[in-house]
Design a protein around this motif. Structure first.
Motif, PDB file in Angstrom:
ATOM      1  N   ALA A 133      -3.516   5.482   0.599  1.00 33.45           N
ATOM      2  CA  ALA A 133      -4.857   4.931   0.854  1.00 33.45           C
ATOM      3  C   ALA A 133      -5.456   4.373  -0.429  1.00 33.45           C
ATOM      4  O   ALA A 133      -5.539   5.065  -1.444  1.00 33.45           O
ATOM      5  N   GLY A 134      -5.843   3.105  -0.395  1.00 34.91           N
ATOM      6  CA  GLY A 134      -6.576   2.522  -1.512  1.00 34.91           C
ATOM      7  C   GLY A 134      -5.730   2.133  -2.709  1.00 34.91           C
ATOM      8  O   GLY A 134      -6.274   1.701  -3.723  1.00 34.91           O
ATOM      9  N   VAL A 135      -4.420   2.268  -2.627  1.00 42.46           N
ATOM     10  CA  VAL A 135      -3.565   1.945  -3.776  1.00 42.46           C
ATOM     11  C   VAL A 135      -2.518   0.916  -3.390  1.00 42.46           C
ATOM     12  O   VAL A 135      -1.689   1.155  -2.507  1.00 42.46           O
ATOM     13  N   PHE A 136      -2.557  -0.239  -4.089  1.00 41.41           N
ATOM     14  CA  PHE A 136      -1.572  -1.301  -3.885  1.00 41.41           C
ATOM     15  C   PHE A 136      -0.774  -1.456  -5.169  1.00 41.41           C
ATOM     16  O   PHE A 136      -1.342  -1.597  -6.245  1.00 41.41           O
ATOM     17  N   GLN A 171       0.867  -1.186   0.000  1.00 44.53           N
ATOM     18  CA  GLN A 171       0.000   0.000   0.000  1.00 44.53           C
ATOM     19  C   GLN A 171       0.895   1.223   0.000  1.00 44.53           C
ATOM     20  O   GLN A 171       1.606   1.488   0.969  1.00 44.53           O
ATOM     21  N   TRP A 213       3.171   5.686   4.663  1.00 45.72           N
ATOM     22  CA  TRP A 213       1.736   5.443   4.874  1.00 45.72           C
ATOM     23  C   TRP A 213       1.482   4.533   6.083  1.00 45.72           C
ATOM     24  O   TRP A 213       0.500   4.679   6.801  1.00 45.72           O
TER      25      TRP A 213
END
Lengths: 367, 367
Positions: free
Chosen positions: B155-158, B152, B208
């Protein structure tokens, strides 16, 4: 509480003057597996070689033991040793120890106490299971005395911690490793079983040291685990708690890995809390997927713990810092004494049950 | 650079088709110690059993080797194997891995970048050597390819890390353990020697994930160490850098454990930095004293690293995030290419010398 054939947790025991070896608990006795099954893997002083055999061996051994202990009890009778004749040891050699932070109520309580003017949860908390590495070399078996740690409790002051605390947790024990850079398989292909963990914490040392690299000496003086590792197969599974936002693909749940386990925390044999594991936000399959998503390998004996188990109610909180709200709301014991944090001589015992199955206990006395 | 009898670092090597065993480097050859000294401790695939023998054994063995390699060279000649006929392995089994944060310039640079409106150093930094536990199971030997980690990145991104970085460090290897709760002795009674460390770091994953429990997956995918462990006796010692405020008693320096070692960081064989270890604020005897002050035990094979070595000048910084100021000031390579963070195919090599003594190198290529 049952130690019957639906349970059968594994541990490492020794009889006086003899070397530690692997056994399975049945009632108030431990079955000497090397003798009963004629398998040298159980003559090792840790579960690691057996765990490394993998899931099929775990299942087959369990099925064989269930059969022997029901229909053929007389055959193995000679290898059942009363528990009062043995010493229990650390059940596995700990490779790496990771501690997560998976309880929404625990993380929210800590946030409210330390950042009263902000959102209780930090921005990353609902997006990933936050975790960090602890000290594998100071994981000790239940019953090991815990020496009150000394350390820098604030700027310029070195001395005994005045805020010695507990954290009631479950620990997941890895049996099947992965290669560096290779993806991990299914949760139940890697994780052998579950242990109880007390992640002793010196809150004053921790508060002063932890920015920006996380907890270190506030935790590394001792982490206690129960002597029995309960196989995954023995545990009743339930759906995990709903999650919002939806986790990313790599964190998608692999099945029902919520665990309906009730913990119980006693100080000097008086119950001070009953944390419900079913309220945990991140499930253990998600912890394993996260821990390996960057390509990090697993080793036999890796231990990853859930973080403090706390439910929404005061009497469900898994640490004293939460129960006493950082010492501002002492608890009253029936002796008339009060507690904010632990006193010398206090014995803390964490027990857990899952329906009829007991996970036993992890206990330690402050010296 | 000298690999003579004043140096004599230890490593673990294998000849084709043979098991790994312990050797000492002399020139471009490695002395097979089990054969030359008729001592089975060196037939092990790691330095751990030899390290566990303690300081007198370390000194006596070194003295014996110096004698044999000068006056009796013909006697051991048959046991010197050319380096191009061997494979080098991880020199020791890593027990726990701790990473400190001991460079004033590095900590100040990071503070300026991420907290531009505050004091660069956090309040605890001058009072204790800040550190945390890393993943022991992913410590690899120089030459092991480093797979760009996924994770990650926000937020929300891999996805693959876009900010893959290095940290040039020294690592201190523990040979003599302590019991839980017992005080550690003198630094040189426990620490066997020094290795070079590249603590690969994915800055986007780290940024993060790291609140509030510290770095985890941003670091745990790989940590590279040099194949040679240089004995403490071989290293030139100087006084540590002055400290203000005066450290607490338990952190009082035990002697001159400043080390006059020059590091050199190359990307694709071009020097991009020369970090001077002599500028480090906390000395390794202080790191050891701190790590054990709470009663935590040491094990054979514990590795503790200094944290990024950065000097006061730009060309002395030990990480790309500092050299390029978080990517805003790219470096130009002689090929005409620029770099902010590492590209696939880049090879990073960290070397170090202490006067005439070389510590060798730790190298890795991004795949």
């Amino acid at each position: 509480m049952s130690w019957g054939v639906d349970n059968l947790p594994y541990g490492v025991f020794s009889r006086q003057g003899q070397a530690p070896r692997v056994g399975v608990r049945h009632g108030d006795r431990v079955l000497d597996l090397a003798a009963a099954l004629h398998d040298e893997v159980f003559a090792a002083p840790s579960l690691n070689p057996f765990m490394a055999r993998g899931r099929t061996a775990w299942h087959d051994t369990r099925a064989l033991l269930q059969e022997k202990l029901t229909t053929d009890l007389s055959v193995v009778e000679a290898h059942l040793v009363p528990l009062d004749q043995v010493t229990m040891h650390l059940p596995f050699e700990v490779a790496d120890y990771v501690d997560f932070y998976c309880s929404l109520d625990h993380a929210s309580n800590i946030g409210r106490m330390f950042r009263p003017d902000s959102e209780p949860l930090l921005p990353n908390w609902r997006h990933l299971p936050v975790g960090y590495h602890g000290r594998a070399g100071t994981v000790v078996v239940s019953g090991t005395p815990v020496r009150r740690p000394r350390g820098q409790v604030r700027a310029g002051v070195f001395g005994p911690s005045g805020k010695l605390d507990i954290e009631a947790e479950l620990g997941f024990v890895v049996g099947v490793p992965t290669e560096l850079g290779a993806p991990a398989g299914a949760f139940e292909d890697h994780v052998f079983g579950v242990t109880l963990v007390n992640d002793w914490s010196a809150r004053d040392i921790q508060a002063w040291e932890y920015v920006p690299l996380g907890p270190f000496l506030g935790k590394s003086f001792a982490t206690s685990v129960s002597p029995w590792v309960t196989p995954l197969e023995a545990l009743p599974r339930i759906p995990g708690r709903p999650q919002e936002p939806e986790p990313l693909d790599y964190l998608r749940r692999q099945g029902d890995w919520g665990l309906d386990i009730e913990l119980e925390v006693r100080i000097n044999d008086e119950v001070v809390s009953r944390p419900p594991y079913a309220t945990m936000y991140w499930t253990p399959d998600q912890m394993l997927a996260h821990m390996t998503a960057n390509g990090a390998s697993l080793r036999v004996g890796d231990l990853f713990a859930s973080g403090t188990v706390s439910g929404p109610r005061r009497e469900e909180r898994g640490s004293l810092i939460e129960i006493t709200w950082n010492g501002t709301e002492p608890i009253k014991l029936s002796s008339g004494e009060t507690r904010t944090f632990l006193e010398d001589g206090d014995t803390v015992t964490i027990r857990a049950t899952a329906g009829d199955i007991t996970l036993g206990e992890v206990s330690g006395t402050i010296v």
